[in-house]
Design an enzyme around this catalytic site. Structure first.
Site, mmCIF file in Angstrom:
data_model
loop_
_atom_site.group_PDB
_atom_site.id
_atom_site.type_symbol
_atom_site.label_atom_id
_atom_site.label_comp_id
_atom_site.label_asym_id
_atom_site.label_seq_id
_atom_site.Cartn_x
_atom_site.Cartn_y
_atom_site.Cartn_z
ATOM 1 N N LYS A 176 11.057 22.618 17.683
ATOM 2 C CA LYS A 176 10.104 21.694 18.010
ATOM 3 C C LYS A 176 10.695 20.662 18.880
ATOM 4 O O LYS A 176 11.752 20.191 18.844
ATOM 5 C CB LYS A 176 9.571 20.790 16.724
ATOM 6 C CG LYS A 176 8.319 19.874 16.867
ATOM 7 C CD LYS A 176 7.748 19.453 15.630
ATOM 8 C CE LYS A 176 6.789 18.210 15.624
ATOM 9 N NZ LYS A 176 6.356 17.762 14.502
ATOM 10 N N SER A 203 1.035 17.771 13.666
ATOM 11 C CA SER A 203 1.732 17.704 14.929
ATOM 12 C C SER A 203 2.527 19.101 15.225
ATOM 13 O O SER A 203 2.595 19.403 16.620
ATOM 14 C CB SER A 203 2.499 16.771 15.312
ATOM 15 O OG SER A 203 3.698 16.683 14.485
ATOM 16 N N SER A 257 2.670 17.342 8.994
ATOM 17 C CA SER A 257 2.463 18.009 10.232
ATOM 18 C C SER A 257 3.154 19.407 10.275
ATOM 19 O O SER A 257 3.316 20.120 11.114
ATOM 20 C CB SER A 257 3.287 17.174 11.409
ATOM 21 O OG SER A 257 2.384 16.327 12.013
HETATM 22 N N1 GLN Z 1 -1.767 13.814 11.624
HETATM 23 C C1 GLN Z 1 -0.750 12.830 10.897
HETATM 24 C C2 GLN Z 1 -0.654 11.796 11.907
HETATM 25 O O1 GLN Z 1 -1.240 11.893 13.060
HETATM 26 C C3 GLN Z 1 0.763 13.570 10.644
HETATM 27 C C4 GLN Z 1 1.189 13.520 11.688
HETATM 28 C C5 GLN Z 1 2.776 14.027 11.373
HETATM 29 O O2 GLN Z 1 2.978 14.575 10.396
HETATM 30 N N2 GLN Z 1 3.568 14.214 12.187
HETATM 31 O O3 GLN Z 1 0.095 10.932 11.768
#
Ligand code: GLN
Length: 494
Positions: free
Chosen positions: A78, A157, A181
């Site tokens: 990532k 994400s 995410s």
């Molecule tokens: N969807 C969540 C956010 O927008 C979680 C994102 C994540 O876990 N990095 O914050």
């Protein structure tokens, strides 16, 4: 023989040990898949030259019999994990061109185990999002399609990581989970992923979003493969002050399938109004599978669940606004060209370099931390966080693990929820609780919805007890027999 790119990590390791194929051949097959699937936009940077070099070194280790735990296994990294000598952007314009002088601890642990890096996977900008549409490098496309061929989001994400694993481009991937995410993209792409306990995987060298909620962890196609990945990634790191000095157990060995004497909690607060009926049914089916395997199913209550999402969307932006203050155009990354004064340069650099969602989070964060609102929002959210942890601790006095759906929907079409951030935030309703409490959580693909799209079930465990999460996850995986494949891969094989 099964195509090399379709093997599990477990089987690929056997094949490499048996000399059925070389690490170089394995890397080449995955590089070809990566190049053939560029339309998914799963990678920001491809690193085939690194992969081939690492694979050649891996073959030497196999030849001399001193291979590591993941020797020769191709993975996607990532683009939030710093890589020495390779651009790391967090999918943002502000970090475009940033080439770190160091590698994240988790990335280094994987390299030390012999894993082979294929490239830097796309993500939501600074890991903020649930759809991968906030990336400054274009959105990732889910290899699963609707029956009429419409493109879907891979979740976020860690959407590039999840899409790469699902499309058989990489065998595993690094990911991070701040509010879901790892688990939500796993569910949307029909693969597995685990967010370990906070402190299990070092955050050192991972671009910070919300430091008290960020959890590095793996994505892979099977539960066992996740066990192997986590085994290599985890471990104490003195460079991260929140890293726990605890031994890393043998996760794969925990997958005994034995549910006798185990109690699994079903929290009533996760049965939401308006949730698709098929997700509720799959959840019931999951409980039934565990019961048939010998577990006792217990109805439990996690009474503060409904406050988790609002608390998360105060704490995460608050920490983000602080973490992202460092991007000012001075030390690294993008710098505005047409600024006249220092203050002007800061403002223009940040306005040009951060995407809309990141700017929204910074503004929310700065607001909830400001003198007049700190007590009303930030302190209150921290108190709720404690109550949520208390809920889990109380539940774990009775049960060994908790079963819930991973997300309230399957993957949705690209563009949906874009004009309504609150609707987008609702995606995280089942996942943020584990981040607030720091407890481990895993998503396992358990079935398909009426449109043929994957749905995951989530297993939550006690802090430091990933072993039980793997054990329960393995039983769900075995019972679900999820072997559907995304269209992108099927058309390639055909
Ligand atoms: N969807 C969540 C956010 O927008 C979680 C994102 C994540 O876990 N990095 O914050």
């Amino acid at each position: 023989m099964t195509e090399l790119t379709h093997l599990t990590i477990e089987d690929a390791l056997k094949g490499l040990k048996n000399k059925d194929f070389s690490a170089k051949e394995l890397a080449e097959a995955h590089i070809e898949a990566m190049e053939g699937a560029r339309d998914l936009n799963a990678f920001i940077v491809e690193t085939p030259e690194i992969a081939l070099k690492q694979a050649e070194e891996s073959d030497k280790r196999y030849a001399s019999g001193d291979e590591g735990l993941l020797d020769g296994i191709p993975f996607a990294n990532k683009d939030l994990f710093c890589t020495e000598g390779t651009q790391t952007t967090a999918a943002s314009k502000i970090l475009e061109g940033f080439v770190p002088q160091y590698t994240s601890t988790v990335g280094q642990n994987l390299a030390d185990a012999g894993a082979v890096m294929l490239g830097k996977a796309n993500l939501d900008q600074f890991a903020m999002g649930s759809s991968n549409t906030t990336s400054a490098f274009g959105n990732v496309i889910n290899p699963w399609k609707t029956s009429d061929g419409k493109d879907l989001v891979p979740g976020g994400s860690s959407g590039g990581s999840a899409a790469a694993v699902a499309a058989r481009i990489s065998m595993g991937a690094t990911a991070t989970d701040t509010g879901g995410s790892i688990r939500q993209p796993a569910s949307f792409c029909g693969i597995s992923g685990i967010k370990p306990t906070y402190g299990r995987c070092s955050r050192w060298g991972v671009v910070a979003f919300s430091s008290s909620l960020d959890h590095p962890g793996p994505l892979a196609r099977t539960v066992k493969d996740n066990a192997l990945m986590l085994q290599a990634m985890a471990g104490y790191d003195p460079k991260d002050s929140t890293s726990a000095n605890k031994p890393v157990p043998d996760y794969a060995a925990a997958m005994t399938g034995d549910m006798k004497g185990m109690k699994i909690g079903i929290p009533k607060e996760y049965r939401l109004d308006g949730m698709p009926e098929e997700i509720g049914k799959l959840w019931d089916q999951g409980a039934q599978w565990l019961k048939e395997a010998g577990a006792e199913i217990v109805d439990i209550s996690l009474p503060h669940t409904k406050y988790a999402l609002p608390a998360y969307y105060i704490i995460a932006p608050a920490e983000a606004s602080s973490n992202l203050a460092r991007y000012d155009g001075v030390k690294y990354g993008h710098r505005s060209k047409d600024a006249e004064t220092l203050a002007d340069m800061y403002a223009k650099t940040r306005a040009e370099g951060f995407g809309d969602e990141v700017q929204r989070r910074i503004m929310i964060g700065a607001y909830v931390l400001s003198a007049g609102y700190y007590d009303a929002y930030y302190i209150k959210a921290q108190k709720i966080r404690r109550l949520i942890l208390n809920d889990f601790e109380k539940a774990y006095e009775t049960v060994d693990a908790i079963l819930t759906p991973t997300a309230p929907s399957a993957a949705f079409p690209i563009g949906e929820n874009e004009d309504d951030p609150i609707k987008m935030y609702l995606n995280d309703v089942f996942t943020v609780t584990a981040n607030l409490a720091g407890v481990p959580g895993m998503s396992v693909p358990a079935g398909l919805d009426a449109n043929g799209l994957p749905l995951g079930l989530q297993i939550l465990g006690k802090a430091w007890d990933e072993e039980t999460v793997f054990k329960v996850g393995g039983v769900i995986e075995e019972a679900a027999q999820f072997n559907a494949m995304p269209q992108k891969v099927m058309s390639k094989a055909a």
